[in-house]
Design a protein around this motif. Structure first.
Motif, PDB file in Angstrom:
ATOM      1  N   TYR A 108       2.799  -3.487 -15.334  1.00 36.92           N
ATOM      2  CA  TYR A 108       4.044  -3.946 -14.716  1.00 36.92           C
ATOM      3  C   TYR A 108       3.984  -3.755 -13.202  1.00 36.92           C
ATOM      4  N   ASN A 109       3.456  -2.581 -12.807  1.00 37.91           N
ATOM      5  CA  ASN A 109       3.385  -2.301 -11.369  1.00 37.91           C
ATOM      6  C   ASN A 109       2.450  -3.269 -10.645  1.00 37.91           C
ATOM      7  N   GLN A 110       1.409  -3.732 -11.336  1.00 31.67           N
ATOM      8  CA  GLN A 110       0.507  -4.712 -10.718  1.00 31.67           C
ATOM      9  C   GLN A 110       1.267  -6.005 -10.398  1.00 31.67           C
ATOM     10  N   GLY A 111       2.037  -6.505 -11.362  1.00 31.59           N
ATOM     11  CA  GLY A 111       2.806  -7.722 -11.134  1.00 31.59           C
ATOM     12  C   GLY A 111       3.864  -7.537 -10.057  1.00 31.59           C
ATOM     13  N   LEU A 112       4.512  -6.321 -10.061  1.00 28.36           N
ATOM     14  CA  LEU A 112       5.542  -6.057  -9.062  1.00 28.36           C
ATOM     15  C   LEU A 112       4.937  -6.030  -7.655  1.00 28.36           C
ATOM     16  N   SER A 113       3.742  -5.450  -7.498  1.00 31.18           N
ATOM     17  CA  SER A 113       3.101  -5.402  -6.177  1.00 31.18           C
ATOM     18  C   SER A 113       2.739  -6.804  -5.693  1.00 31.18           C
ATOM     19  N   GLU A 114       2.323  -7.674  -6.629  1.00 23.50           N
ATOM     20  CA  GLU A 114       2.008  -9.051  -6.226  1.00 23.50           C
ATOM     21  C   GLU A 114       3.256  -9.796  -5.776  1.00 23.50           C
ATOM     22  N   ARG A 115       4.372  -9.558  -6.492  1.00 24.00           N
ATOM     23  CA  ARG A 115       5.621 -10.220  -6.100  1.00 24.00           C
ATOM     24  C   ARG A 115       6.085  -9.738  -4.717  1.00 24.00           C
ATOM     25  N   ARG A 116       5.865  -8.447  -4.454  1.00 19.61           N
ATOM     26  CA  ARG A 116       6.226  -7.927  -3.134  1.00 19.61           C
ATOM     27  C   ARG A 116       5.367  -8.565  -2.036  1.00 19.61           C
ATOM     28  N   ALA A 117       4.101  -8.717  -2.267  1.00 16.56           N
ATOM     29  CA  ALA A 117       3.218  -9.339  -1.276  1.00 16.56           C
ATOM     30  C   ALA A 117       3.593 -10.793  -1.051  1.00 16.56           C
ATOM     31  N   ASN A 118       3.839 -11.510  -2.133  1.00 20.91           N
ATOM     32  CA  ASN A 118       4.150 -12.936  -2.009  1.00 20.91           C
ATOM     33  C   ASN A 118       5.521 -13.180  -1.378  1.00 20.91           C
ATOM     34  N   SER A 119       6.448 -12.251  -1.572  1.00 21.44           N
ATOM     35  CA  SER A 119       7.763 -12.436  -0.931  1.00 21.44           C
ATOM     36  C   SER A 119       7.629 -12.381   0.597  1.00 21.44           C
ATOM     37  N   VAL A 120       6.715 -11.523   1.096  1.00 21.66           N
ATOM     38  CA  VAL A 120       6.478 -11.460   2.547  1.00 21.66           C
ATOM     39  C   VAL A 120       5.786 -12.733   3.017  1.00 21.66           C
ATOM     40  N   VAL A 121       4.796 -13.238   2.220  1.00 11.39           N
ATOM     41  CA  VAL A 121       4.100 -14.481   2.571  1.00 11.39           C
ATOM     42  C   VAL A 121       5.102 -15.633   2.686  1.00 11.39           C
ATOM     43  N   ASP A 122       5.973 -15.740   1.695  1.00 15.85           N
ATOM     44  CA  ASP A 122       6.963 -16.823   1.710  1.00 15.85           C
ATOM     45  C   ASP A 122       7.910 -16.699   2.909  1.00 15.85           C
ATOM     46  N   TYR A 123       8.266 -15.477   3.247  1.00 17.52           N
ATOM     47  CA  TYR A 123       9.183 -15.280   4.377  1.00 17.52           C
ATOM     48  C   TYR A 123       8.522 -15.666   5.710  1.00 17.52           C
ATOM     49  N   LEU A 124       7.260 -15.320   5.858  1.00 19.69           N
ATOM     50  CA  LEU A 124       6.537 -15.696   7.072  1.00 19.69           C
ATOM     51  C   LEU A 124       6.441 -17.211   7.210  1.00 19.69           C
ATOM     52  N   ALA A 125       6.206 -17.896   6.107  1.00 18.31           N
ATOM     53  CA  ALA A 125       6.048 -19.354   6.155  1.00 18.31           C
ATOM     54  C   ALA A 125       7.381 -20.053   6.377  1.00 18.31           C
ATOM     55  N   SER A 126       8.415 -19.659   5.658  1.00 27.59           N
ATOM     56  CA  SER A 126       9.691 -20.375   5.713  1.00 27.59           C
ATOM     57  C   SER A 126      10.540 -19.994   6.915  1.00 27.59           C
ATOM     58  N   ASN A 127      10.450 -18.767   7.400  1.00 24.04           N
ATOM     59  CA  ASN A 127      11.316 -18.317   8.482  1.00 24.04           C
ATOM     60  C   ASN A 127      10.619 -18.237   9.846  1.00 24.04           C
ATOM     61  N   PHE A 128       9.313 -18.136   9.875  1.00 26.83           N
ATOM     62  CA  PHE A 128       8.587 -18.043  11.144  1.00 26.83           C
ATOM     63  C   PHE A 128       7.595 -19.184  11.350  1.00 26.83           C
ATOM     64  N   GLY A 129       7.505 -20.107  10.399  1.00 21.31           N
ATOM     65  CA  GLY A 129       6.672 -21.294  10.566  1.00 21.31           C
ATOM     66  C   GLY A 129       5.180 -21.019  10.543  1.00 21.31           C
ATOM     67  N   ILE A 130       4.739 -19.923   9.952  1.00 22.59           N
ATOM     68  CA  ILE A 130       3.307 -19.632   9.856  1.00 22.59           C
ATOM     69  C   ILE A 130       2.709 -20.461   8.723  1.00 22.59           C
ATOM     70  N   ASP A 131       1.585 -21.107   9.010  1.00 19.10           N
ATOM     71  CA  ASP A 131       0.906 -21.939   8.013  1.00 19.10           C
ATOM     72  C   ASP A 131       0.462 -21.071   6.832  1.00 19.10           C
ATOM     73  N   LYS A 132       0.866 -21.465   5.612  1.00 17.11           N
ATOM     74  CA  LYS A 132       0.534 -20.669   4.423  1.00 17.11           C
ATOM     75  C   LYS A 132      -0.964 -20.603   4.174  1.00 17.11           C
ATOM     76  N   ALA A 133      -1.697 -21.558   4.717  1.00 20.97           N
ATOM     77  CA  ALA A 133      -3.153 -21.545   4.519  1.00 20.97           C
ATOM     78  C   ALA A 133      -3.779 -20.327   5.191  1.00 20.97           C
ATOM     79  N   ARG A 134      -3.073 -19.732   6.147  1.00 21.57           N
ATOM     80  CA  ARG A 134      -3.583 -18.551   6.838  1.00 21.57           C
ATOM     81  C   ARG A 134      -3.108 -17.254   6.193  1.00 21.57           C
ATOM     82  N   LEU A 135      -2.332 -17.374   5.123  1.00 20.84           N
ATOM     83  CA  LEU A 135      -1.726 -16.199   4.488  1.00 20.84           C
ATOM     84  C   LEU A 135      -2.217 -16.036   3.050  1.00 20.84           C
ATOM     85  N   THR A 136      -2.471 -14.801   2.685  1.00 18.41           N
ATOM     86  CA  THR A 136      -2.864 -14.482   1.307  1.00 18.41           C
ATOM     87  C   THR A 136      -2.069 -13.271   0.848  1.00 18.41           C
ATOM     88  N   GLY A 137      -1.484 -13.353  -0.352  1.00 18.59           N
ATOM     89  CA  GLY A 137      -0.753 -12.230  -0.910  1.00 18.59           C
ATOM     90  C   GLY A 137      -1.589 -11.547  -2.004  1.00 18.59           C
TER      91      GLY A 137
END
Length: 383
Positions: free
Chosen positions: A323-352
């Motif tokens: 469960y903790n593995q999945g939760l850590s991935e969701r935490r990483a991806n939530s930051v990736v999504d925030y960088l892309a949608s709110n700061f305009g960073i290209d998702k191709a440069r981001l990995t969660g």
């Protein structure tokens, strides 16, 4: 006679002394003048030439015409001895005159110094004392006057005059001449034309630095030859990296990229940005207080377009490892999504990436330690 010659010299020298406010348009008003006069008598009068003082009062009708009254008094003029008058004898002569004067303000090209013509009429009252006659002999002699001379205004009011008058009198007494030099004061008004404005030659527009923008409009004078400038003459920075085009060795760098003094992009090595994101238990949503920390990563990525970011998610040890593995991935991806949608960073440069509970940084046996382990981190590395 010497006094009159001296006066004429003073008149000539003074013509350089008065700068008018402009060309005189007109004059009008009263004036007065005191003169040194030398009278040269006709031989028929049998009188010796004599110096005296004269007084004139007049009115300038305009800058050309004036009317003037004159008075001269000669005291004790000596007579020449003759066969008929063996004693010398003396005469007192009062001379009255009324003259019209025309000042030619055009001949010399100015209204400060002008030659003049005079014509008028007058009368001599002659009282003669003879040693052998009693009482004194009194005569009156009317005359017509013609005169010439020159007049100079040394200031707006003060003027000087030199001239000679020819007096055509009684046939028996003949014609006299008055040589005179006078100093006068004008009490009236002087009207000036506005001086003609001297137009300065127009100079061609100048472009000192040769950048195509005239000096009058150039806000950045002295730009180097060949430098590309804008409409105001200032160097252009086409890619907005803070380095002018003529100094930029690497044009067209990506917007926001960090560059060196030559305008070339600075490459970043592998770094870890200190991003402090601590999540609540079993949560992965981005809280408002986390935004400023995520912004640090966004700014770094803008400055270094060649850098890619790996966002790593972590959990504490509460719950199953799966469960903790999945939760850590969701935490990483939530930051990736925030960088892309709110700061305009290209998702191709981001990995969660999620690491579950495998990489704790504090003791999971305490509440404080577990709070520190529920985190997300950013690892950045150049391509």
């Amino acid at each position: 006679m010497k006094k009159l010659i001296l006066g004429a010299c003073l008149l000539s020298a003074s013509t350089l002394g008065f700068a008018e406010e402009g060309e005189v348009k007109d004059r009008s008003g009263a004036y007065g003048m005191i003169s040194l006069v030398q009278t040269q008598f006709d031989l028929a009068r049998n009188l010796k030439d004599q110096d005296s003082t004269g007084l004139s009062i007049g009115w300038m009708l305009n800058k050309n015409w004036a009317i003037e009254g004159t008075y001269t008094y000669l005291d004790d003029v000596n007579k020449f001895p003759s066969n008929f008058e063996p004693g010398s004898g003396v005469s007192d002569i009062e001379t009255y005159g009324l003259d019209f004067i025309y000042n030619d303000t055009h001949w010399l090209g100015n209204t400060t110094t002008s030659p003049f013509l005079k014509f008028g009429m007058g009368k001599h009252n002659v009282t003669t004392d003879h040693p052998w006659l009693f009482p004194s002999q009194i005569e009156e002699d009317e005359f017509i006057k013609l005169g010439v001379g020159i007049q100079h205004f040394a200031s707006k009011h003060a003027f000087i005059r030199a001239g000679v008058d020819f007096l055509d009198g009684d046939e028996d007494l003949g014609d006299d001449r008055h040589f005179y030099f006078g100093v006068g004061y004008f009490f009236g008004s002087t009207h000036y034309d506005s001086p003609a404005k001297v137009e300065q030659p127009k100079q061609a527009p100048k472009d000192s630095d040769g950048d195509g923008v005239m000096d009058a409009d150039d806000r950045c004078p002295g730009t180097p030859a060949g430098a590309k400038v804008d409409a105001y003459g200032c160097p252009v920075d086409s890619d907005g990296d803070g380095v002018y085009d003529y100094q930029d060795a690497c044009p067209n760098t990506p917007a926001g990229a960090k560059v060196d003094e030559k305008g070339c992009q600075v490459k970043a090595e592998k770094v870890v940005v200190d991003m402090r994101l601590n999540f609540d238990t079993n949560m992965y949503a981005i809280k408002p207080e986390m935004v400023s920390e995520i912004a640090k990563v966004a700014e770094f990525l803008r400055q270094f377009p060649n850098v890619e970011a790996q966002i790593q998610g972590h959990t504490d040890s509460v719950g199953s490892s799966n469960y903790n593995q999945g939760l850590s991935e969701r935490r990483a991806n939530s930051v990736v999504d925030y960088l892309a949608s709110n700061f305009g960073i290209d998702k191709a440069r981001l990995t969660g990436v999620g690491y579950g509970e495998e990489r704790p940084i504090a003791d999971n046996a305490t509440a404080e330690g577990r709070a520190l382990n529920r985190r997300a981190e950013a690892n950045l590395e150049s391509k």
